[in-house]
Structure formats: C-alpha cells, structure tokens
Design an enzyme around this catalytic site. Sequence first.
Site, PDB file in Angstrom:
ATOM      1  N   GLN A   1     -62.844 -24.016  14.270  1.00 14.97           N
ATOM      2  CA  GLN A   1     -62.321 -22.703  14.622  1.00 14.97           C
ATOM      3  C   GLN A   1     -62.684 -22.313  16.056  1.00 14.97           C
ATOM      4  O   GLN A   1     -61.910 -21.653  16.740  1.00 14.97           O
ATOM      5  CB  GLN A   1     -62.839 -21.610  13.668  1.00 14.97           C
ATOM      6  CG  GLN A   1     -62.462 -21.800  12.239  1.00 14.97           C
ATOM      7  CD  GLN A   1     -63.600 -22.411  11.436  1.00 14.97           C
ATOM      8  OE1 GLN A   1     -64.226 -23.388  11.844  1.00 14.97           O
ATOM      9  NE2 GLN A   1     -63.873 -21.851  10.273  1.00 14.97           N
TER      10      GLN A   1
ATOM     11  N   ASP B   1     -70.667 -12.462   7.996  1.00 13.67           N
ATOM     12  CA  ASP B   1     -69.865 -12.275   6.796  1.00 13.67           C
ATOM     13  C   ASP B   1     -70.533 -11.304   5.832  1.00 13.67           C
ATOM     14  O   ASP B   1     -69.850 -10.626   5.066  1.00 13.67           O
ATOM     15  CB  ASP B   1     -69.625 -13.623   6.109  1.00 13.67           C
ATOM     16  CG  ASP B   1     -68.631 -14.459   6.883  1.00 13.67           C
ATOM     17  OD1 ASP B   1     -67.431 -14.318   6.617  1.00 13.67           O
ATOM     18  OD2 ASP B   1     -69.037 -15.209   7.787  1.00 13.67           O
TER      19      ASP B   1
ATOM     20  N   ASN C   1     -73.624 -16.028   7.768  1.00 13.29           N
ATOM     21  CA  ASN C   1     -72.508 -16.313   8.663  1.00 13.29           C
ATOM     22  C   ASN C   1     -72.180 -17.801   8.556  1.00 13.29           C
ATOM     23  O   ASN C   1     -72.856 -18.551   7.856  1.00 13.29           O
ATOM     24  CB  ASN C   1     -72.873 -15.924  10.105  1.00 13.29           C
ATOM     25  CG  ASN C   1     -71.672 -15.869  11.021  1.00 13.29           C
ATOM     26  OD1 ASN C   1     -70.638 -15.308  10.665  1.00 13.29           O
ATOM     27  ND2 ASN C   1     -71.799 -16.450  12.194  1.00 13.29           N
ATOM     28  N   LYS C   2     -71.177 -18.220   9.271  1.00 13.68           N
ATOM     29  CA  LYS C   2     -70.723 -19.606   9.293  1.00 13.68           C
ATOM     30  C   LYS C   2     -71.917 -20.548   9.441  1.00 13.68           C
ATOM     31  O   LYS C   2     -72.835 -20.280  10.219  1.00 13.68           O
ATOM     32  CB  LYS C   2     -69.737 -19.779  10.463  1.00 13.68           C
ATOM     33  CG  LYS C   2     -69.276 -21.181  10.704  1.00 13.68           C
ATOM     34  CD  LYS C   2     -68.269 -21.605   9.691  1.00 13.68           C
ATOM     35  CE  LYS C   2     -67.737 -22.986  10.059  1.00 13.68           C
ATOM     36  NZ  LYS C   2     -66.979 -23.582   9.042  1.00 13.68           N
TER      37      LYS C   2
END
Length: 189
Positions: free
Chosen positions: A40, A81, A91-92
């Site tokens: 991403q 998140d 988070n990621k």
Amino acid sequence: MNAGALATAGYGTALGMIRAAVCAGKKIDVFADETRPFLQGSRLTIWELQQDGIPATLIADNMAGHFLKSGRIGCVVVGADRIAANGDVANKIGTYSLAVLAKENGVPFFVAAPVSTLDLTLRSGDEIPIEQRATTEVTHVYGVPVAPDGTPAQNPAFDVTPSRYVTAIITERGVARAPYETSLHGLTG
C-alpha cells in the site's frame, strides 16, 4: 500503511498531517515504507504524495532503521486502526518495529487517527484482537510464489505498539500525550 485520502476520505490522517505541514510552509521530504504484503505504501501512499507534489522516497520496510539512524528523518507519522485507553496503538503490521527503531534513534513517533479509532473500553492493547490473514500473502507476491511449496508462514495483519513508544496521538479534536488514560478521555467528551 496508507492513511491518506484514499483510505480515509478527505484530507487523510497520517498524510493529512503531512499535507497540513506543507500548507503551513514546512519543508517536507517523506520516506514511505513499501508496506508488505500488499504494498500500500508503494502503490497508494507514494501516489497520493505525488499527486500533491510532496517529495517522497520509497524504501523497503526493512530499510527504516538505516534511515532513522542516519539522522535524515525528523519524525515518524503513522495511522491507527484502534487505540486502547492506555494509548497502546493497533496498526498495520510493522508499526511496532518502526516505533522501537524511532525510540532507539531519538526520533519522535506520532500517531494520527480520528477519535473514532479510540476504544476506551479496552484497558490496553493486549485486549485488541489481531487478524490473521492468508499465509499465501507472504509466500506469494501477486500470485507468484516467492517461497518453496509447503513453507509454513504467519501473516498477522496488525501489531500493537505500546504507548511508551508513542510521543503523541493527534486527532481532529486535539493532541493526546502521556498519561493517555487521562488525555484520551479528554478528547471524547
């Protein structure tokens, strides 16, 4: 990670901070992680920065320590998140490693997130469930195998960064700093 307009609509969260800094006249030079396994960062984050004319350099995820140590990075900005009451941030995957590297190198680590990511019913990040994704996302890249057949793999989609690594949490309602149990509650009222 992608926390820009494509992922969050409008100005974005982490990229929103970068956009705001540019609008304020700050000289910005972004290093964006590629963000495996879906890339991403290379596909979305870099594209958004290019659309805004903001200088950005793409690096592989495992290069972050090198650049943090070099002194070329003034701060780290990530999205989130989910955020627990004590300031632990989900988070990621890879965010925790980045936070540890930032702390080791004396680089401030900021989390940009809307207040809707705050889950103050959770005492800590230990209570945040971590999604496990398909192992083929690790053993294959765009459907092409990059590991021998039958290779066991793990693929957690997120990790939790303990609040001790977080310099501040920046939301649309203000900035929270440690102690997060107090400052985060102040943003929700």
